[in-house]
Design an enzyme around this catalytic site. Sequence first.
Site, PDB file in Angstrom:
ATOM      1  N   LYS A  11       0.832  -1.206   0.000  1.00 35.04           N
ATOM      2  CA  LYS A  11       0.000   0.000   0.000  1.00 35.04           C
ATOM      3  C   LYS A  11       0.870   1.262   0.000  1.00 35.04           C
ATOM      4  CE  LYS A  11      -3.877  -2.349   2.295  1.00 35.04           C
ATOM      5  NZ  LYS A  11      -4.896  -2.268   3.386  1.00 35.04           N
ATOM      6  N   TYR A  51     -12.217  -1.990  -3.684  1.00 33.84           N
ATOM      7  CA  TYR A  51     -12.724  -2.146  -2.322  1.00 33.84           C
ATOM      8  C   TYR A  51     -14.248  -2.058  -2.260  1.00 33.84           C
ATOM      9  CZ  TYR A  51      -8.170  -2.218   0.040  1.00 33.84           C
ATOM     10  OH  TYR A  51      -6.934  -2.576   0.506  1.00 33.84           O
ATOM     11  N   PHE A  59     -15.401   3.276   7.165  1.00 34.30           N
ATOM     12  CA  PHE A  59     -14.047   3.708   6.795  1.00 34.30           C
ATOM     13  C   PHE A  59     -13.813   3.706   5.285  1.00 34.30           C
ATOM     14  CE2 PHE A  59     -13.876  -0.854   7.924  1.00 34.30           C
ATOM     15  CZ  PHE A  59     -13.397  -1.392   6.738  1.00 34.30           C
ATOM     16  N   ARG A  87      -1.290 -14.258   3.960  1.00 29.58           N
ATOM     17  CA  ARG A  87      -1.979 -13.526   5.036  1.00 29.58           C
ATOM     18  C   ARG A  87      -1.274 -13.741   6.382  1.00 29.58           C
ATOM     19  NH1 ARG A  87      -6.837 -10.592   4.007  1.00 29.58           N
ATOM     20  NH2 ARG A  87      -7.136 -10.693   6.257  1.00 29.58           N
ATOM     21  N   THR A  93      -5.220  -7.450  10.593  1.00 32.39           N
ATOM     22  CA  THR A  93      -5.565  -6.144  10.008  1.00 32.39           C
ATOM     23  C   THR A  93      -5.075  -4.992  10.889  1.00 32.39           C
ATOM     24  OG1 THR A  93      -7.563  -7.192   9.130  1.00 32.39           O
ATOM     25  CG2 THR A  93      -7.494  -4.776   9.114  1.00 32.39           C
ATOM     26  N   ARG A 104       2.714  -6.424   9.222  1.00 30.81           N
ATOM     27  CA  ARG A 104       1.928  -5.343   9.831  1.00 30.81           C
ATOM     28  C   ARG A 104       2.441  -4.995  11.227  1.00 30.81           C
ATOM     29  NH1 ARG A 104      -3.884  -7.371   7.380  1.00 30.81           N
ATOM     30  NH2 ARG A 104      -4.029  -5.886   5.651  1.00 30.81           N
ATOM     31  N   ASN A 114      -2.052   0.003   6.889  1.00 32.14           N
ATOM     32  CA  ASN A 114      -1.488  -1.253   7.385  1.00 32.14           C
ATOM     33  C   ASN A 114      -0.612  -1.972   6.354  1.00 32.14           C
ATOM     34  OD1 ASN A 114      -3.511  -2.109   5.758  1.00 32.14           O
ATOM     35  ND2 ASN A 114      -4.683  -3.191   7.330  1.00 32.14           N
ATOM     36  N   HIS A 117      -1.920  -5.589   1.480  1.00 31.05           N
ATOM     37  CA  HIS A 117      -3.214  -6.239   1.235  1.00 31.05           C
ATOM     38  C   HIS A 117      -2.950  -7.674   0.808  1.00 31.05           C
ATOM     39  CE1 HIS A 117      -7.223  -7.067  -0.407  1.00 31.05           C
ATOM     40  NE2 HIS A 117      -6.573  -7.675  -1.385  1.00 31.05           N
ATOM     41  N   GLU A 128      -9.424 -10.782  -7.633  1.00 25.42           N
ATOM     42  CA  GLU A 128      -8.428  -9.732  -7.396  1.00 25.42           C
ATOM     43  C   GLU A 128      -7.179  -9.859  -8.278  1.00 25.42           C
ATOM     44  OE1 GLU A 128      -9.553  -8.452  -2.835  1.00 25.42           O
ATOM     45  OE2 GLU A 128      -7.711  -9.580  -3.161  1.00 25.42           O
TER      46      GLU A 128
HETATM   47  P1  IDP Z   1      -7.718  -7.050   5.567  1.00 28.84           P
HETATM   48  O1  IDP Z   1      -6.923  -6.061   4.724  1.00 28.84           O
HETATM   49  O2  IDP Z   1      -6.905  -7.557   6.726  1.00 28.84           O
HETATM   50  O3  IDP Z   1      -8.333  -8.164   4.744  1.00 28.84           O
HETATM   51  P2  IDP Z   1     -10.375  -5.867   5.697  1.00 28.84           P
HETATM   52  O4  IDP Z   1     -11.334  -6.060   6.834  1.00 28.84           O
HETATM   53  O5  IDP Z   1     -10.668  -6.577   4.415  1.00 28.84           O
HETATM   54  O6  IDP Z   1      -8.917  -6.232   6.245  1.00 28.84           O
HETATM   55  O7  IDP Z   1     -10.300  -4.300   5.439  1.00 28.84           O
HETATM   56  C1  IDP Z   1      -9.705  -3.804   4.254  1.00 28.84           C
HETATM   57  C2  IDP Z   1      -8.828  -2.636   4.624  1.00 28.84           C
HETATM   58  O8  IDP Z   1      -9.637  -1.584   5.137  1.00 28.84           O
HETATM   59  C3  IDP Z   1      -7.804  -2.903   5.742  1.00 28.84           C
HETATM   60  O9  IDP Z   1      -6.640  -3.552   5.306  1.00 28.84           O
HETATM   61  C4  IDP Z   1      -7.531  -1.502   6.235  1.00 28.84           C
HETATM   62  O10 IDP Z   1      -6.655  -0.784   5.353  1.00 28.84           O
HETATM   63  C5  IDP Z   1      -8.930  -0.891   6.161  1.00 28.84           C
HETATM   64  N1  IDP Z   1      -9.666  -1.041   7.424  1.00 28.84           N
HETATM   65  C6  IDP Z   1     -10.208  -2.187   7.932  1.00 28.84           C
HETATM   66  N2  IDP Z   1     -10.829  -1.961   9.101  1.00 28.84           N
HETATM   67  C7  IDP Z   1     -10.677  -0.642   9.347  1.00 28.84           C
HETATM   68  C8  IDP Z   1     -11.102   0.218  10.413  1.00 28.84           C
HETATM   69  O11 IDP Z   1     -11.760  -0.197  11.379  1.00 28.84           O
HETATM   70  N3  IDP Z   1     -10.752   1.545  10.301  1.00 28.84           N
HETATM   71  C9  IDP Z   1     -10.045   2.037   9.239  1.00 28.84           C
HETATM   72  N4  IDP Z   1      -9.640   1.276   8.232  1.00 28.84           N
HETATM   73  C10 IDP Z   1      -9.938  -0.052   8.271  1.00 28.84           C
HETATM   74 MG    MG Z   2      -9.752  -7.988   3.223  1.00 34.36          MG
END
Ligand code: IDP
Ligand code: MG
Length: 142
Positions: A11, A51, A59, A87, A93, A104, A114, A117, A128
């Site tokens: 990212k 997304y 968010f 992962r 996350t 992370r 973070n 992805h 994807e």
């Molecule tokens: P992942 O990337 O671990 O699969 P997801 O739940 O799919 O997590 O969320 C996608 C992305 O959205 C996360 O990697 C992060 O950048 C962002 N994100 C997820 N949860 C939050 C939150 O509670 N606040 C702000 N950003 C979030």
């Molecule tokens: Mg995800």
Amino acid sequence: MATELTLGIIKPDGVQKVLIGEIVSRIQKAGLRVIGLRLTHLSQQEAEAFYAVHKARPFYGDLVSFMIRGPVAVLAIEGENAIARWRELMGATDPAKAAPGTIRKDFASNIEENTVHGSDSPATAAVEVPFFFRTTELHRQG
Ligand code: IDP
Ligand code: MG
């Protein structure tokens, strides 16, 4: 277990912190193969589409803004059980909850910025990877 193909993204925060080499190295040292790799700067439209599954989340707008803030590196990663193993290398996350030694935990600023992805399932990976790579851009003997 089967050979799987999954999508990785470094990212904008990860590219800005000069982590492309470190992250590719971790992937390869884990025995996974990087068979597609390119830098791109997502448009708002691309980030929204990528997304779209999170459209209803509070968010979403901030996430899209973050993802278009600077260039990203997109990676097609192949190997045995690659989806779960990538992962695992990424970590949870929320970096505060990520296990020691994960990307992370080591590099992410917060739950949004973070660093990486990864596709979360075979069905997601199947959407994807083609989002970013044509089959002619994947090279298994590279
Ligand atoms: P992942 O990337 O671990 O699969 P997801 O739940 O799919 O997590 O969320 C996608 C992305 O959205 C996360 O990697 C992060 O950048 C962002 N994100 C997820 N949860 C939050 C939150 O509670 N606040 C702000 N950003 C979030
Ligand atoms: Mg995800």
